[in-house]
Design an enzyme around this catalytic site. Sequence first.
Site, PDB file in Angstrom:
ATOM      1  N   ASP A  24      23.580  36.341  49.629  1.00 24.60           N
ATOM      2  CA  ASP A  24      22.398  37.058  51.331  1.00 24.60           C
ATOM      3  C   ASP A  24      21.422  37.867  50.786  1.00 24.60           C
ATOM      4  O   ASP A  24      22.496  39.961  50.555  1.00 24.60           O
ATOM      5  CB  ASP A  24      24.035  37.243  52.260  1.00 24.60           C
TER       6      ASP A  24
ATOM      7  N   LYS B 282      13.485  45.304  51.087  1.00 25.39           N
ATOM      8  CA  LYS B 282      13.175  43.943  52.256  1.00 25.39           C
ATOM      9  C   LYS B 282      11.670  43.652  53.732  1.00 25.39           C
ATOM     10  O   LYS B 282      11.511  42.910  53.777  1.00 25.39           O
ATOM     11  CB  LYS B 282      14.422  43.487  52.600  1.00 25.39           C
TER      12      LYS B 282
ATOM     13  N   GLU C 193      18.643  32.692  57.158  1.00 22.30           N
ATOM     14  CA  GLU C 193      19.452  33.464  57.477  1.00 22.30           C
ATOM     15  C   GLU C 193      20.431  32.551  58.676  1.00 22.30           C
ATOM     16  O   GLU C 193      21.678  32.523  58.640  1.00 22.30           O
ATOM     17  CB  GLU C 193      20.043  34.468  57.664  1.00 22.30           C
TER      18      GLU C 193
ATOM     19  N   ASP D  28      22.598  37.106  64.855  1.00 23.69           N
ATOM     20  CA  ASP D  28      22.163  37.476  63.522  1.00 23.69           C
ATOM     21  C   ASP D  28      21.651  39.454  63.601  1.00 23.69           C
ATOM     22  O   ASP D  28      20.100  39.216  63.779  1.00 23.69           O
ATOM     23  CB  ASP D  28      22.145  36.584  62.479  1.00 23.69           C
TER      24      ASP D  28
END
Length: 520
Positions: free
Chosen positions: A11, A72, A179, A205
């Site tokens: 992850d 990211k 994800e 999420d």
Amino acid sequence: MAEDNHAIGIDLGTTYSCVAVWQADHVEILVNNYGHRTTRSYVTFADNKRLVGDEAFSEAGKFPANSIFDSKRLIGRRFSDATVQNDIKCWPFKVIEGPADKPLIVVNHNGEEKKFAAEDISSMVLAKMREIAESYLCSKTSVKNAVITVPSYFNDSQRQATIEAGKLAGLNVLRIINEPTAAAIAYGIDKKAGWFHKRNVMIFDWGGGTLDVSLLTIGDNVFDVKATAGDTHLGGEDLDNRMVNYCIQEFQRKHKVGIGENVKALRKAKIACENAKKVLSFSPDVTIEIDSWYRGEDFYTTFTRDMFEKLNMDIFEKCMEPVKRCLEDAKIDISKVDDVVLVGGSSRIPKVQELLMEVFKGKELCNSINPDEAVAYGAAVQAAALSGNVTGKLQDFTLLDVIPLSLGFECEERDSSKLFMNVVIPRNSKIPVRKTKSVTTKRDNQKSVDFSIYEGESSIAKNNNFLGKFSLDGIPPAPKFVPQFTVYFDMDANGVLGVSAEDTSTGQTKGIKINRGRTK
């Protein structure tokens, strides 16, 4: 070092990353050298060495302009993007415009200026995850194979950049998976998905940088994604930044001096506010204290949960929009959703949970899986399944995913020069999928037709994400609207998109392949 046959799940998070592996019929979340099960997504260039992970975070205060985080949020983006320009204002490190509008991170290390793309920084974090895995496995072999997760709403550029980061880290990326899908796998395995009848499960999420929402039907070891939605620039980092700005304004009001762009002061405030935010998830108030914050002046203020909620209410309400959109796209009524599962550190915030319960008319939310580890857990299961390392019921494990963004090509309207997006595969179509469209020429005796491929939801092609282009040439002379062409869009289970066009009069075919899911 020989190659290990283990396949790991990673992850790669905005704030924290996590790595897991399938071992002896169960998933192990791997611990770093600090004893933590998650690792800071930080890279610090300190004096004559480069630090990654928790060690980089611990030394970041000494080298704030050389400590990189949130990479990211830059990966696969353009420097000119509004989100990038807004983020730059909050970061202590320098970001400049590189070739082809690519953002580059600038540090000074060993007496020289160095520039890195976001995927370079992400590759260093991925290499750290690989190192943690090799340390845990205590083998003399190199771990190569990995499944890496990305936000479900990542576009092709962001996915390709993530794959490139994996390559730079020395990894063979078996697959890139979404994800929330990975989290759903973790939930289904935890609930023994092969043992219960089908359940409709919504995964909410919300992490440090992104929000993902997916609705799946889980049962009989099948994980069937019905729809997905999200926001690739909405996360806990935005809440931290709001709190930092509040503290700066309070300091200026009390001391009549502005902090400006002092990188050390911003770094101190960032850490203090992030910690305060976490406390407010279980406490009604918190004291934010920053010793010798600026020009020797200390700072402290009491921050209540009510203040926190008012400061960020627009963000919390924005989080509900993808939830509603996902339900609409899946064509599933709220009453038919059996479980609402919370994933990601930001999902712990009480106001977010309260708003979610309102959307689902009081339904109790599921906190049964670890929100920080679920995504890596699911990625490890998928990695094991792809590498053939699973036994028992997981041998029958099946994942049916969807495309997050519509796919199509640029096309002129018949009676105008306006260029619009001709959608061939709508978002949330199940993959693998094959669709066709018929098109014609717009001018008399047109000799060629260009096909520019895009993904996105805007009706104007140029507002979407450009994927590639090809031309069909040598068209026999004919009046406009007479020639006929068939356009084929074909995406396989690995996310490889093939687009081709055929001139039906001559049989001539041209096309392009766009590999967006795996590296081979």
